[in-house]
Enzyme design. Structure first.
Site, PDB file in Angstrom:
ATOM      1  N   THR A  31      -4.838   6.538   5.667  1.00 58.52           N
ATOM      2  CA  THR A  31      -5.589   7.281   4.675  1.00 58.52           C
ATOM      3  C   THR A  31      -5.883   6.397   3.503  1.00 58.52           C
ATOM      4  O   THR A  31      -5.248   6.480   2.472  1.00 58.52           O
ATOM      5  CB  THR A  31      -4.772   8.491   4.220  1.00 58.52           C
ATOM      6  OG1 THR A  31      -4.200   9.076   5.359  1.00 58.52           O
ATOM      7  CG2 THR A  31      -5.639   9.489   3.516  1.00 58.52           C
ATOM      8  N   THR A  40      -8.502  13.760  -9.705  1.00 61.49           N
ATOM      9  CA  THR A  40      -8.546  12.422  -9.083  1.00 61.49           C
ATOM     10  C   THR A  40      -9.220  12.509  -7.730  1.00 61.49           C
ATOM     11  O   THR A  40      -9.251  13.552  -7.129  1.00 61.49           O
ATOM     12  CB  THR A  40      -7.125  11.857  -8.916  1.00 61.49           C
ATOM     13  OG1 THR A  40      -6.321  12.840  -8.283  1.00 61.49           O
ATOM     14  CG2 THR A  40      -6.542  11.456 -10.227  1.00 61.49           C
TER      15      THR A  40
END
Lengths: 413, 413
Positions: free
Chosen positions: B202, B413
């Site tokens: 990821t 974020t």
């Protein structure tokens, strides 16, 4: 309790259900300190539920962890789960991962309680909650049985305190329910704040009613109510080793609830509402929690909705955003995608408190001020639409806060 | 970097692998600010990798989320993944959940880069990382292409900075590898600190080598290295929408690596070690992380070891205990049980840093002072034994800290 027990907007008081100052007839409870939580024996840590009436019925459910605590194993294997008269529950020690020695200690407690109450051991369930991997000091608990029995009274307050661990909110009540055949009462006491992820649920909950029920109907009513309550909540996605829910129906009200009738329907409704509100309280009391989220997923196929609901409700990113009142719905999109690998492009929808933020798998223009207000509420609703026509599912979840980390980093709980 | 790149005790520098001040021959990189992260355009947020040499090969892997970002879709669908010459990567915006408009913006960037570099669009991959659900300002990025191309040089420093989001640790290096047929170089730049749960991984990672490889062998080497590196780490169990790993081999060293030979074995070893250390750095840089855990599971059957490793490594209870240096191994037992429902009684074993705390499914007597010291180390090893004889698995994971909550609660974020 001063405020309405049905305090969440996601639980409703059914018609004919009143608060009751009194417990169901024929039940007494006790809670004392016996020295499991602290050697001085000053912190309540031992509780007892007793039906004074013979001939009642009961039903029970337990978690399905591969690491089952000794009290769960003992109660499942050695009790008549349809004919329980009493439950002994301690906090401060889960008696889990304690092997044969743990079973022996649980049996010691069960036998001492049976002796003190004049019952057979198979009529007495045991339940524990607290630290895993430490042997329960069964002798100390057994020695407290006479004192525990003497402390029995028609009030649940001391019991509810004695089964707490990291709980902050009160999670017990007593309700009156008007049935066509007469009035009955139903009460419940519950604990749980961390290591909460239902399968069925991750906590202790004890329910009493003075209605007269057949054992197989009590079992069915309990199972159905759990599917709509504790099955639908998660604090941290962590299944416990000790989950236990026990319903006892002693018939002391003289009101007999026959299968399939209006009495049973209304009793079921009251039980559903009671356990649902307790489950919501457990989420609101999730370790360190500030806000509750509710995710509702419609559409999808082959269990997709359930996977998405769990992925969203257990995502530390979604939970931290909920805690911080951050309108960042990208974390919800991320969790949806992670739950359904290989499905791209996925035409999902997301609405937060009625503000549609994504449609057809892409960002949708929206009022960002309204969204910022919405995510700062105490209870935040996430509605997710998936392509397909599976049954809708719902999951309630806690946020992820500094205090969750603090509680679980700084103390052996 | 001043300290040894292979800084974890769980990664080793293979024989014949040296640090290299220079990048592989024939590669240049760039990193500049183009105004995605801030409107003033002062924060680096746009990077470029270019092979100056034609005729090289490449290999790529992407996450399998159902919500795939536009750059992932575009690169998968419109690029020649075996013949990439360049990669454009931006931080500050994931261009995910942005629908057809997002694809169009990604294509605009790809085309502008191809034009600036004199390449065909299908030779240029695009990658993005940052906030989800906001359309990439493709026009602004495209306008920066000439400046980006002018900034190309034989150094990875600016590029590595430009692809960072919440990263704190540096995650790039260049290595020299001595093969029987000659010396080659291999370099990689990687970013990733949150939303990290591999399937395969990821994050963004770009790898360059000047060895000459056949495309299908490059693909196989990359796939195998990922299984032993990014596939085995988790910060928070949250699969991203944007994961991209691209290996480019341009042959500029003149050293040809033939299938099945000693050259290929040694190159594979170097690639494995490089990606493994980068994966460990990603875990160490897990948002807010203080400590790394490694869980090794042996035994079990039908994927049980993998499920247990993921359950332990992604448990917020285990991670919070790791953060707090809490020796409470009960959380590990809980996670094992939750991963294997219906298996009770389960004869598991747990050892932490060599201290056996549970055996045969029950607590084992141990030196608790030694355990307390062990869990306070920077890297903590959890070894779990299950009945059965499945293949052993390993997973590296971050702890759960106040700063993880802070980073994910207080900032979009």
């Amino acid at each position: 309790m001063s405020e309405d027990f049905f305090s969440s907007r996601w639980s409703e008081r059914p018609e004919g259900v009143r608060d009751s100052a009194a417990l169901p007839a024929g039940f007494r409870l006790a809670g004392i300190a016996c020295g499991v939580k602290d050697p001085e024996g000053t912190t309540p840590d031992l509780g007892l539920v007793l039906s004074d009436v013979a001939g009642g019925v009961s039903a029970a459910r337990f978690c399905d962890s591969g690491v089952l605590a000794a009290p769960v194993v003992l109660t499942r294997e050695r009790c008549d789960l349809r004919g329980l008269r009493a439950v002994v529950a301690n906090s401060g020690n889960a008696n889990a991962a304690t092997g044969e020695a743990g079973i022996a200690e649980a049996a010691r407690v069960q036998e001492a309680a049976a002796r003190a109450l004049g019952l057979a051991p198979h009529e007495v369930a045991v339940a524990s909650t607290g630290v895993i991997g430490v042997l329960l000091p069964g002798e100390r608990v057994a020695a407290a049985m006479p004192a525990l029995a003497s402390a029995l009274r028609a009030d649940a307050g001391d019991f509810a305190v004695a089964i707490r661990t990291t709980d902050v909110l009160e999670k017990h009540t007593s309700l009156g329910v008007d049935l066509p055949s007469g009035s009955i009462k139903i009460s419940a006491q519950c604990k749980g704040a961390g290591m909460i992820s239902p399968r069925f649920a991750t906590m202790l909950c004890f329910v009493q009613t003075d209605a007269a029920l057949r054992a197989e109907r009590a079992d069915r009513l309990l199972g159905a109510a759990l599917e709509r309550s504790f099955d639908r909540v998660s604090v941290d996605g962590q299944l416990s080793t000790n989950d236990t829910v026990i319903l006892m129906a002693n018939g002391a009200s003289g009101v007999s609830v026959e299968p399939g009738g209006e009495d049973e329907r209304l009793l079921g409704e009251a039980l559903d509402a009671l356990l649902r509100q307790l489950a919501l309280l457990m989420v609101a009391d999730g370790e360190g929690a500030r806000r509750i989220g509710c995710v509702r997923v419609r559409g999808g196929e082959h269990g997709a909705a359930e996977r998405v609901a769990r992925a969203v409700g257990n995502s530390p990113l979604v939970k931290a955003a909920l805690f911080g009142a951050d309108p960042n719905w990208g974390r919800v999109a991320q969790a949806i995608g992670a739950a359904l690998p290989g499905s791209a492009p996925l035409a999902f929808e997301i609405a937060i408190e009625g503000v549609t933020v994504a449609r057809d798998g892409a960002a949708a223009a929206h009022d960002s001020a309204a969204l910022r207000q919405a995510v700062a509420r105490d209870e935040v609703l996430y509605e997710i639409g998936l392509p397909g026509d599976g049954a809708p599912v719902e999951l309630f979840f806690s946020d992820l806060s500094y205090d969750y980390v603090k509680i679980n980093a700084e103390y052996t709980t």
